[in-house]
Design a protein around this motif. Sequence first.
Motif, mmCIF file in Angstrom:
data_model
loop_
_atom_site.group_PDB
_atom_site.id
_atom_site.type_symbol
_atom_site.label_atom_id
_atom_site.label_comp_id
_atom_site.label_asym_id
_atom_site.label_seq_id
_atom_site.Cartn_x
_atom_site.Cartn_y
_atom_site.Cartn_z
ATOM 1 N N CYS A 34 0.387 -1.364 -0.103
ATOM 2 C CA CYS A 34 -0.205 0.143 0.047
ATOM 3 C C CYS A 34 0.797 1.373 -0.103
ATOM 4 O O CYS A 34 0.408 1.544 -0.163
ATOM 5 C CB CYS A 34 -0.717 0.424 1.223
ATOM 6 S SG CYS A 34 -2.216 -1.164 1.166
ATOM 7 N N SER A 35 2.101 0.949 0.921
ATOM 8 C CA SER A 35 2.761 2.363 0.374
ATOM 9 C C SER A 35 3.482 2.708 -0.435
ATOM 10 O O SER A 35 4.073 3.870 -0.750
ATOM 11 C CB SER A 35 3.860 1.598 1.179
ATOM 12 O OG SER A 35 4.885 1.226 1.363
ATOM 13 N N LEU A 37 1.424 2.932 -2.738
ATOM 14 C CA LEU A 37 1.052 3.969 -3.681
ATOM 15 C C LEU A 37 1.030 5.525 -3.230
ATOM 16 O O LEU A 37 0.337 6.540 -4.120
ATOM 17 C CB LEU A 37 -0.463 3.851 -3.528
ATOM 18 C CG LEU A 37 -1.039 2.411 -3.470
ATOM 19 C CD1 LEU A 37 -2.717 2.159 -3.151
ATOM 20 C CD2 LEU A 37 -1.480 2.061 -5.437
ATOM 21 N N LEU A 38 1.679 5.919 -2.032
ATOM 22 C CA LEU A 38 1.955 7.443 -2.370
ATOM 23 C C LEU A 38 3.122 8.276 -3.210
ATOM 24 O O LEU A 38 3.884 7.016 -3.263
ATOM 25 C CB LEU A 38 2.765 7.141 -0.082
ATOM 26 C CG LEU A 38 1.860 7.232 0.483
ATOM 27 C CD1 LEU A 38 2.802 6.136 1.462
ATOM 28 C CD2 LEU A 38 0.644 7.442 0.548
ATOM 29 N N ARG A 84 -1.057 16.140 3.654
ATOM 30 C CA ARG A 84 -0.084 14.997 2.942
ATOM 31 C C ARG A 84 -0.766 13.591 3.439
ATOM 32 O O ARG A 84 -0.665 12.417 3.723
ATOM 33 C CB ARG A 84 1.444 15.241 2.833
ATOM 34 C CG ARG A 84 1.106 15.898 1.460
ATOM 35 C CD ARG A 84 2.603 15.953 1.181
ATOM 36 N NE ARG A 84 3.120 16.991 0.312
ATOM 37 C CZ ARG A 84 4.617 17.192 -0.085
ATOM 38 N NH1 ARG A 84 5.725 16.516 0.114
ATOM 39 N NH2 ARG A 84 4.644 17.704 -1.385
ATOM 40 N N ALA A 87 -4.479 12.663 3.611
ATOM 41 C CA ALA A 87 -3.649 11.590 2.605
ATOM 42 C C ALA A 87 -3.463 10.483 2.799
ATOM 43 O O ALA A 87 -4.277 9.200 1.875
ATOM 44 C CB ALA A 87 -3.811 12.254 1.278
ATOM 45 N N ALA A 88 -2.612 10.159 2.932
ATOM 46 C CA ALA A 88 -1.367 9.161 3.145
ATOM 47 C C ALA A 88 -2.382 8.241 3.886
ATOM 48 O O ALA A 88 -2.215 6.818 4.044
ATOM 49 C CB ALA A 88 -0.497 9.387 4.030
ATOM 50 N N ILE A 91 -5.271 6.567 1.599
ATOM 51 C CA ILE A 91 -4.667 5.943 0.807
ATOM 52 C C ILE A 91 -4.579 4.520 1.712
ATOM 53 O O ILE A 91 -4.737 3.634 1.283
ATOM 54 C CB ILE A 91 -4.378 6.622 0.237
ATOM 55 C CG1 ILE A 91 -4.689 7.519 -0.449
ATOM 56 C CG2 ILE A 91 -2.704 5.581 -0.919
ATOM 57 C CD1 ILE A 91 -2.938 8.170 -1.198
ATOM 58 N N ARG A 94 -7.655 3.140 2.199
ATOM 59 C CA ARG A 94 -8.215 1.619 0.960
ATOM 60 C C ARG A 94 -8.176 1.131 1.068
ATOM 61 O O ARG A 94 -8.665 -0.383 0.240
ATOM 62 C CB ARG A 94 -8.723 3.320 0.008
ATOM 63 C CG ARG A 94 -9.976 3.607 0.752
ATOM 64 C CD ARG A 94 -10.553 5.039 -0.413
ATOM 65 N NE ARG A 94 -9.322 5.894 -0.770
ATOM 66 C CZ ARG A 94 -8.809 7.065 -0.554
ATOM 67 N NH1 ARG A 94 -9.511 7.646 0.762
ATOM 68 N NH2 ARG A 94 -7.790 8.026 -0.511
ATOM 69 N N CYS A 95 -6.523 0.509 0.882
ATOM 70 C CA CYS A 95 -5.752 -0.021 0.486
ATOM 71 C C CYS A 95 -5.522 -1.190 1.087
ATOM 72 O O CYS A 95 -6.399 -2.556 0.009
ATOM 73 C CB CYS A 95 -4.500 0.257 0.207
ATOM 74 S SG CYS A 95 -2.651 -0.976 -0.648
#
Length: 114
Positions: A34-35, A37-38, A84, A87-88, A91, A94-95
Amino acid sequence: MRFKSRLRATVTMPLIALLAGCAATVIRPSASPCSALLPDEWTVGVAPAAQPESAKLADGHDDARPWQSGFVEQTGQLEVANGRYTAAVGIVGRCEARDAAAIAKARPKVLGIF
């Protein structure tokens, strides 16, 4: 006697096939974490606002306006950094939910109910 062995084979073969299908099912998580995606530039961080230049008024006193403007800019940079982080977290959350749902959906069901 021969009829019983054929009947037994006829009954057991679908069960063996069903069990073999369940045993062969492999559930793997997503290949990318998932990380990933950042955005990469987020690792650098948010640059602080430039330090304002001191200025003197006509009467010799220090002018506070450049410092006031600098603090407003710094507050804007802080809002970018906090945005940020929010948002992180969203993200990655959700991942992880997506991966958990995919794993739950991929689990084999015995006789379609378990």
